[in-house]
Design an enzyme around this catalytic site. Structure first.
Site, PDB file in Angstrom:
ATOM      1  N   SER A 131       0.892  -1.127   0.048  1.00 26.40           N
ATOM      2  CA  SER A 131      -0.049  -0.153  -0.072  1.00 26.40           C
ATOM      3  C   SER A 131       0.662   1.191  -0.250  1.00 26.40           C
ATOM      4  O   SER A 131       2.003   1.155   0.553  1.00 26.40           O
ATOM      5  CB  SER A 131      -0.835  -0.019   1.365  1.00 26.40           C
ATOM      6  OG  SER A 131      -1.513   1.217   1.425  1.00 26.40           O
ATOM      7  N   TYR A 156      -1.637  -0.622  10.986  1.00 28.06           N
ATOM      8  CA  TYR A 156      -1.834  -1.133   9.793  1.00 28.06           C
ATOM      9  C   TYR A 156      -0.654  -0.863   8.859  1.00 28.06           C
ATOM     10  O   TYR A 156       0.015  -1.596   8.012  1.00 28.06           O
ATOM     11  CB  TYR A 156      -2.996  -0.657   9.065  1.00 28.06           C
ATOM     12  CG  TYR A 156      -3.261  -0.866   7.678  1.00 28.06           C
ATOM     13  CD1 TYR A 156      -3.180   0.190   6.680  1.00 28.06           C
ATOM     14  CD2 TYR A 156      -3.640  -2.070   7.166  1.00 28.06           C
ATOM     15  CE1 TYR A 156      -3.267  -0.049   5.365  1.00 28.06           C
ATOM     16  CE2 TYR A 156      -3.683  -2.125   5.679  1.00 28.06           C
ATOM     17  CZ  TYR A 156      -3.627  -1.231   4.854  1.00 28.06           C
ATOM     18  OH  TYR A 156      -3.389  -1.135   3.627  1.00 28.06           O
ATOM     19  N   LYS A 160       2.419  -3.288   6.787  1.00 24.61           N
ATOM     20  CA  LYS A 160       2.825  -3.324   5.327  1.00 24.61           C
ATOM     21  C   LYS A 160       4.199  -2.977   5.163  1.00 24.61           C
ATOM     22  O   LYS A 160       4.871  -3.612   4.399  1.00 24.61           O
ATOM     23  CB  LYS A 160       1.984  -2.122   4.712  1.00 24.61           C
ATOM     24  CG  LYS A 160       0.496  -2.549   4.423  1.00 24.61           C
ATOM     25  CD  LYS A 160       0.193  -3.831   3.731  1.00 24.61           C
ATOM     26  CE  LYS A 160      -1.231  -4.058   3.530  1.00 24.61           C
ATOM     27  NZ  LYS A 160      -1.455  -5.632   2.860  1.00 24.61           N
TER      28      LYS A 160
HETATM   29  C1  WQD Z   1      -9.672   8.830   1.435  1.00 31.84           C
HETATM   30  C2  WQD Z   1      -9.741  10.383   1.624  1.00 31.84           C
HETATM   31  C3  WQD Z   1     -10.477  11.025   3.881  1.00 31.84           C
HETATM   32  C4  WQD Z   1     -14.153   8.888   4.286  1.00 31.84           C
HETATM   33  C5  WQD Z   1      -6.813   3.977   3.424  1.00 31.84           C
HETATM   34  C6  WQD Z   1      -5.536   3.282   3.688  1.00 31.84           C
HETATM   35  C7  WQD Z   1      -4.914   2.737   2.416  1.00 31.84           C
HETATM   36  C8  WQD Z   1      -5.993   1.409   1.745  1.00 31.84           C
HETATM   37  C9  WQD Z   1      -7.233   2.809   1.363  1.00 31.84           C
HETATM   38  C10 WQD Z   1      -6.633  -0.521   2.430  1.00 31.84           C
HETATM   39  C11 WQD Z   1      -9.218  10.874   2.895  1.00 31.84           C
HETATM   40  C12 WQD Z   1     -11.437  11.211   3.344  1.00 31.84           C
HETATM   41  C13 WQD Z   1     -12.952   9.523   3.853  1.00 31.84           C
HETATM   42  C14 WQD Z   1     -15.021   9.726   4.766  1.00 31.84           C
HETATM   43  C15 WQD Z   1     -13.774  11.493   4.000  1.00 31.84           C
HETATM   44  N1  WQD Z   1      -6.440   0.649   2.624  1.00 31.84           N
HETATM   45  N2  WQD Z   1     -12.725  10.794   3.768  1.00 31.84           N
HETATM   46  N3  WQD Z   1     -15.056  10.891   4.625  1.00 31.84           N
HETATM   47  O1  WQD Z   1      -7.320   6.778   4.049  1.00 31.84           O
HETATM   48  O2  WQD Z   1      -6.606   7.437   1.904  1.00 31.84           O
HETATM   49  O3  WQD Z   1      -6.383   5.128   2.361  1.00 31.84           O
HETATM   50  O4  WQD Z   1      -7.776   3.261   2.689  1.00 31.84           O
HETATM   51  O5  WQD Z   1      -6.546  -0.928   1.004  1.00 31.84           O
HETATM   52  O6  WQD Z   1      -3.947   1.588   2.732  1.00 31.84           O
HETATM   53  O7  WQD Z   1      -4.473   3.849   4.021  1.00 31.84           O
HETATM   54  O8  WQD Z   1      -8.748   6.007   2.078  1.00 31.84           O
HETATM   55  O9  WQD Z   1     -10.967   6.321   1.647  1.00 31.84           O
HETATM   56  O10 WQD Z   1     -10.386   6.245   3.868  1.00 31.84           O
HETATM   57  O11 WQD Z   1     -10.004   8.240   2.421  1.00 31.84           O
HETATM   58  O12 WQD Z   1     -13.480  12.913   3.743  1.00 31.84           O
HETATM   59  O13 WQD Z   1     -16.172   9.283   5.085  1.00 31.84           O
HETATM   60  O14 WQD Z   1     -11.344  10.540   1.792  1.00 31.84           O
HETATM   61  O15 WQD Z   1      -9.989  11.881   5.056  1.00 31.84           O
HETATM   62  O16 WQD Z   1      -8.839  12.127   2.723  1.00 31.84           O
HETATM   63  P1  WQD Z   1      -7.196   6.742   2.586  1.00 31.84           P
HETATM   64  P2  WQD Z   1     -10.176   6.738   2.638  1.00 31.84           P
END
Ligand code: WQD
Length: 344
Positions: A131, A156, A160
């Site tokens: 990741s 997490y 990785k």
């Molecule tokens: C994306 C953006 C949030 C939810 C993580 C892991 C990565 C992978 C994908 C597993 C961010 C914003 C999110 C919400 C929001 N994991 N957001 N409201 O955190 O970039 O990555 O998940 O495969 O390894 O690190 O992904 O989709 O959670 O967030 O505003 O309800 O959307 O703050 O900026 P992230 P995400």
């Protein structure tokens, strides 16, 4: 003429989001697939969906990779596994902060058990699901593979980083074993059939399933975490990549190792599109493409989030011959089609 026996590929986590998309691409490419999954974060119905898409039902074992005796009995039954694609892992950032031991045990022990099996049963190749979280908040963007790991933002992310080090050291010690780590950016979207897609357990952690569930009226409102970042519209930027593009990268990486003569023992590649989109841009694209409104509110930042990241994909483009083909519009369209037509 005798049909050449299809290469047998073991896919751990094969009923999961990216795992199921990869199983479909493997079958389409003529591989025989065996799935191991403990169904802790996916549903058995996904097997029916894979069969519906491909006409082939993969062999399936419901087992926990941390139990080496059960894993060994599976390897004894399934002879001649050419390679493993290892998806199975706990992957919720927030949960890993609350329960780090669960994450270290599950994510590290499952990998180590698989590597033991590879040595014992002479399976030579592994594609590992890594990741972009290994980079933390890069100093320079786009981020390339030469960027050193920063201190992980969560247990997490740390698992990785440690898994990649385990792969590097094990592959170095056993020349017949080689591995490729694919550093995913943000996987979103779904297969065009809408028969497979992201199936979050309970309240989604990730952005896009939260968007689709809000648009479908399952959630009253989307909270956008942070509007004061140093980005054009103040919301955080990510490199979203279509699940099918990501799945195809696994098949290409696998083929590289199975066919490659001079096996280099450990390689790693960024798998993203190279384009960064903010949360607000992503929401607006979703609304535009699908003709639906998303009720959202700008709230405080989420603990552990980074401001922005997107990939330099030159290495994967040139070395693997892989490049993402699907844009944000198709990601948003297929995510919505999955939500409204396919989600089990
Ligand atoms: C994306 C953006 C949030 C939810 C993580 C892991 C990565 C992978 C994908 C597993 C961010 C914003 C999110 C919400 C929001 N994991 N957001 N409201 O955190 O970039 O990555 O998940 O495969 O390894 O690190 O992904 O989709 O959670 O967030 O505003 O309800 O959307 O703050 O900026 P992230 P995400």
């Amino acid at each position: 003429m005798s049909r050449q026996r299809a290469e047998k590929i073991l896919v751990t986590g094969g009923t999961g989001f990216i795992g199921s998309h990869t199983v479909v691409e493997l079958i389409n490419d003529g591989y025989e697939v065996v799935i191991i999954d403990d169904l802790s974060n996916s549903k058995i119905e996904v097997l029916d969906r894979i069969e519906k898409i491909t006409g082939v039902r993969p062999t399936f074992y419901q087992l926990n990779l941390c139990d080496i005796d059960i894993l060994k009995s599976c390897f004894k039954k399934e002879e001649n596994i050419s390679a493993i694609i290892h998806f199975a892992a706990s992957k919720a950032v927030g949960e890993s902060v609350e329960n780090p031991l669960l994450y270290y045990r599950n994510n590290l022990l499952s990998l180590m058990n698989l590597l033991e099996m590879m040595k014992a049963f002479e399976t030579s190749s592994m594609v590992f699901s890594s990741s972009c979280t290994v980079y933390g908040q890069p100093d320079q963007l786009p981020v390339d593979e030469s960027t050193p790991f920063q201190e992980a933002e969560s247990p997490y992310g740390n698992t990785k980083q440690i898994c990649e080090e385990i792969l590097r050291d094990t592959a170095k010690a056993h020349e017949q074993l080689c591995a490729i780590a694919l550093r995913y950016f943000n996987p979103v979207g779904a297969h065009e059939s809408a028969l497979i897609g992201e199936l979050p357990n309970g309240t989604p952690n990730n952005l896009v399933p939260f968007i689709t569930q809000t648009a479908a009226g399952i959630r009253p409102k989307l909270s956008i975490f942070g509007s004061d970042y140093n980005t054009p519209d103040g919301t955080a930027i990510r490199d979203y990549i279509h699940a099918v593009d990501l799945a195809k990268a696994h098949v290409i990486a696998l083929r590289r190792m199975i066919e490659q003569k001079n096996k280099s023992n450990f390689e790693f590649f960024n798998i993203g599109t190279g384009n960064g989109f903010s949360v607000l841009e992503t929401v607006k694209k979703f609304e535009e493409v699908n003709g639906v409104k998303v009720n959202y509110e700008l709230v405080d930042r989420r603990e552990g989030d980074i401001e922005q990241i997107f990939a330099d994909t030159t290495l994967a483009n040139e070395e693997l011959g892989w490049k993402a083909e699907k844009g944000l519009a198709e990601m948003m369209a297929t995510a919505w089609k999955w939500q409204t037509e396919g989600a089990v």
